[in-house]
Structures are given as structure tokens and as C-alpha cells.
Design a protein around this motif. Sequence first.
Motif, PDB file in Angstrom:
ATOM      1  N   ASP A 119       0.828  -1.213   0.000  1.00  0.00           N
ATOM      2  CA  ASP A 119       0.000   0.000   0.000  1.00  0.00           C
ATOM      3  C   ASP A 119       0.861   1.262   0.000  1.00  0.00           C
ATOM      4  N   THR A 120       2.158   1.112   0.197  1.00  0.00           N
ATOM      5  CA  THR A 120       3.056   2.256   0.144  1.00  0.00           C
ATOM      6  C   THR A 120       2.963   2.913  -1.223  1.00  0.00           C
ATOM      7  N   ALA A 121       2.587   4.181  -1.225  1.00  0.00           N
ATOM      8  CA  ALA A 121       2.352   4.882  -2.486  1.00  0.00           C
ATOM      9  C   ALA A 121       1.959   6.321  -2.199  1.00  0.00           C
ATOM     10  N   MET A 122       1.836   7.086  -3.267  1.00  0.00           N
ATOM     11  CA  MET A 122       1.228   8.401  -3.225  1.00  0.00           C
ATOM     12  C   MET A 122      -0.252   8.194  -3.481  1.00  0.00           C
ATOM     13  N   TYR A 123      -1.109   8.861  -2.696  1.00  0.00           N
ATOM     14  CA  TYR A 123      -2.556   8.739  -2.879  1.00  0.00           C
ATOM     15  C   TYR A 123      -3.135  10.105  -3.240  1.00  0.00           C
ATOM     16  N   PHE A 124      -3.939  10.101  -4.289  1.00  0.00           N
ATOM     17  CA  PHE A 124      -4.553  11.334  -4.761  1.00  0.00           C
ATOM     18  C   PHE A 124      -6.064  11.239  -4.678  1.00  0.00           C
ATOM     19  N   CYS A 125      -6.660  12.260  -4.127  1.00  0.00           N
ATOM     20  CA  CYS A 125      -8.101  12.431  -4.128  1.00  0.00           C
ATOM     21  C   CYS A 125      -8.454  13.255  -5.371  1.00  0.00           C
ATOM     22  N   ALA A 126      -9.568  12.929  -6.021  1.00  0.00           N
ATOM     23  CA  ALA A 126      -9.928  13.644  -7.248  1.00  0.00           C
ATOM     24  C   ALA A 126     -11.433  13.832  -7.336  1.00  0.00           C
ATOM     25  N   LEU A 127     -11.823  14.909  -7.973  1.00  0.00           N
ATOM     26  CA  LEU A 127     -13.230  15.295  -8.145  1.00  0.00           C
ATOM     27  C   LEU A 127     -13.531  15.432  -9.620  1.00  0.00           C
ATOM     28  N   ARG A 128     -14.652  14.883 -10.051  1.00  0.00           N
ATOM     29  CA  ARG A 128     -15.079  15.047 -11.441  1.00  0.00           C
ATOM     30  C   ARG A 128     -16.478  15.624 -11.457  1.00  0.00           C
ATOM     31  N   GLN A 129     -16.632  16.645 -12.295  1.00  0.00           N
ATOM     32  CA  GLN A 129     -17.924  17.320 -12.397  1.00  0.00           C
ATOM     33  C   GLN A 129     -18.093  17.787 -13.826  1.00  0.00           C
ATOM     34  N   GLY A 130     -18.769  17.001 -14.643  1.00  0.00           N
ATOM     35  CA  GLY A 130     -18.976  17.393 -16.025  1.00  0.00           C
ATOM     36  C   GLY A 130     -17.735  17.251 -16.864  1.00  0.00           C
ATOM     37  N   ALA A 131     -17.890  17.093 -18.143  1.00  0.00           N
ATOM     38  CA  ALA A 131     -16.808  17.069 -19.139  1.00  0.00           C
ATOM     39  C   ALA A 131     -15.719  16.058 -18.822  1.00  0.00           C
ATOM     40  N   GLN A 132     -15.991  15.156 -17.915  1.00  0.00           N
ATOM     41  CA  GLN A 132     -15.056  14.074 -17.602  1.00  0.00           C
ATOM     42  C   GLN A 132     -13.724  14.537 -17.042  1.00  0.00           C
ATOM     43  N   LYS A 133     -13.544  15.842 -16.782  1.00  0.00           N
ATOM     44  CA  LYS A 133     -12.275  16.314 -16.256  1.00  0.00           C
ATOM     45  C   LYS A 133     -12.141  15.953 -14.787  1.00  0.00           C
ATOM     46  N   LEU A 134     -10.943  15.518 -14.415  1.00  0.00           N
ATOM     47  CA  LEU A 134     -10.640  15.239 -13.019  1.00  0.00           C
ATOM     48  C   LEU A 134      -9.811  16.383 -12.444  1.00  0.00           C
ATOM     49  N   VAL A 135     -10.191  16.836 -11.244  1.00  0.00           N
ATOM     50  CA  VAL A 135      -9.399  17.817 -10.499  1.00  0.00           C
ATOM     51  C   VAL A 135      -8.791  17.079  -9.317  1.00  0.00           C
ATOM     52  N   PHE A 136      -7.481  17.149  -9.191  1.00  0.00           N
ATOM     53  CA  PHE A 136      -6.759  16.382  -8.181  1.00  0.00           C
ATOM     54  C   PHE A 136      -6.333  17.232  -7.006  1.00  0.00           C
ATOM     55  N   GLY A 137      -6.210  16.578  -5.842  1.00  0.00           N
ATOM     56  CA  GLY A 137      -5.568  17.183  -4.696  1.00  0.00           C
ATOM     57  C   GLY A 137      -4.056  17.070  -4.827  1.00  0.00           C
ATOM     58  N   GLN A 138      -3.357  17.594  -3.814  1.00  0.00           N
ATOM     59  CA  GLN A 138      -1.897  17.665  -3.863  1.00  0.00           C
ATOM     60  C   GLN A 138      -1.232  16.323  -3.611  1.00  0.00           C
ATOM     61  N   GLY A 139      -1.979  15.381  -3.052  1.00  0.00           N
ATOM     62  CA  GLY A 139      -1.432  14.060  -2.795  1.00  0.00           C
ATOM     63  C   GLY A 139      -0.962  13.878  -1.362  1.00  0.00           C
ATOM     64  N   THR A 140      -1.033  12.627  -0.892  1.00  0.00           N
ATOM     65  CA  THR A 140      -0.493  12.227   0.412  1.00  0.00           C
ATOM     66  C   THR A 140       0.442  11.054   0.184  1.00  0.00           C
ATOM     67  N   ARG A 141       1.676  11.210   0.632  1.00  0.00           N
ATOM     68  CA  ARG A 141       2.654  10.115   0.505  1.00  0.00           C
ATOM     69  C   ARG A 141       2.501   9.214   1.717  1.00  0.00           C
ATOM     70  N   LEU A 142       2.063   7.973   1.481  1.00  0.00           N
ATOM     71  CA  LEU A 142       1.830   7.004   2.550  1.00  0.00           C
ATOM     72  C   LEU A 142       2.937   5.963   2.552  1.00  0.00           C
ATOM     73  N   THR A 143       3.523   5.752   3.713  1.00  0.00           N
ATOM     74  CA  THR A 143       4.550   4.722   3.880  1.00  0.00           C
ATOM     75  C   THR A 143       4.058   3.707   4.887  1.00  0.00           C
ATOM     76  N   ILE A 144       4.092   2.445   4.506  1.00  0.00           N
ATOM     77  CA  ILE A 144       3.749   1.351   5.412  1.00  0.00           C
ATOM     78  C   ILE A 144       5.065   0.712   5.858  1.00  0.00           C
ATOM     79  N   ASN A 145       5.302   0.725   7.142  1.00  0.00           N
ATOM     80  CA  ASN A 145       6.556   0.200   7.691  1.00  0.00           C
ATOM     81  C   ASN A 145       6.391  -1.234   8.175  1.00  0.00           C
ATOM     82  N   PRO A 146       7.392  -2.087   7.937  1.00  0.00           N
ATOM     83  CA  PRO A 146       7.296  -3.493   8.378  1.00  0.00           C
ATOM     84  C   PRO A 146       7.444  -3.632   9.888  1.00  0.00           C
TER      85      PRO A 146
END
Lengths: 113, 114
Positions: free
Chosen positions: A86-113
Amino acid sequence: AQTVTQSQPEMSVQEAETVTLSCTYDTSENNYYLFWYKQPPSRQMILVIRQEAYKQQNATENRFSVNFQKAAKSFSLKISDSQLGDTAMYFCALRQGAQKLVFGQGTRLTINP
Amino acid sequence: DAGITQSPRYKITETGRQVTLMCHQTWSHSYMFWYRQDLGHGLRLIYYSAAADITDKGEVPDGYVVSRSKTENFPLTLESATRSQTSVYFCASSERGRGNTEAFFGQGTRLTVV
């Protein structure tokens, strides 16, 4: 204008823990769609989960679920039993008409063993 | 191969040069998009296209040109590259639908302008 805000630039948890990533958005429309995308180090963008604004029930996909609070314009992602993969960058996105996605800045998630 | 492919994966160019990033999809999706990804900004929309010969500006279109003569191709051209255009560029496509349709992304092009 549509905006998406992710206020947590980085998060880190231990494997098997539950983690919640925050996302708030702003839109003047009543009909819209929300998404969470995952971007692992490979750079590939992978859809994790989606939510339609007119549906009150929160979406779930296996270990991934959302808490959709329409009045508060909040769309958080909960990852249960987190795994190293699951370690990855995660982006939240919003779509409203015209199929365009607007993204947030992202959250870098690290899962430690 | 089926899917959406971008080329090249990596590119270094000099300031002032023209460079074209290619994007090809095999699904015949109506919509195609170009985004740039920069630290702290997430992905920002440069241009998008609803169909062949129909294109429109996104959030950050300045310095970029697009065309879409065929449904499957959506090239992005930097007419005179600047250092501020150093970024990772993603092409995406999606079907025409209600809005909950998934957008599929290429693997990105890392462009460095020196």
C-alpha cells in the motif's frame, strides 16, 4: 471553481494498522463524482475507489473504504489491515462534467514493516 | 498491446527547443487528457479533448499545444520549452459516460528542460 485539498503531505504507519487519509473539496454542483487514485513508485496511476455524490452509502473495495460527508464536503479514505504494497502516493480527485478530473496535492503514505 | 501508452518515457531537452510527447490509446475512448505532475501540486490539467478535432484548455495551458486528428492519438507539444516545464506528464483517457467512469492513465513521461 472546483478545488480539492489534501492536508496531509505525508503519513507513516506500521503494517497491519488502519490509516485514514483526508480529503476536502469544494464545488457548487450537486452532481459530481469522487475518486481515490494510488500512485506506487512505478508511477502508474491506479484507481482505488470511487463514490457518486448522490449515493449516501459509502463505497467499499475490499480493505479500502471511504467516509463521504457531503454536507462537510469531505471524502476520506480508510485503509484497513495495511500492507507493504500500500506504500504509495494517494490522490483524491473530483469530477464534475466534461469528464475532467481535479486532483488534490497528494499524500505520501509509507507502510513500515 | 491494449491500453494507453506514452512515449518517450524520459526526455531531456534544452531551453527553447520544441518537443512533442506522444499518447496513444487502443480503446477508442472519447475523452483524452494531458496532466502535469509537480511536487506540492498534484496533477494539473493542461488540455483535454472530448473527441477527434475537439480540444479545450485546462488549468495550465500556456506554452503547450495539442491536436487530435485521430481518436486514438493525442500529442502534446511544447513549442519553446522552458525550465518551468520540467515535470512528469501523464496522458489519460476515459469513455463518455455518467461521470463515474474510470480514467486510465499512461505511465508518464519525465521531461527535463535544461
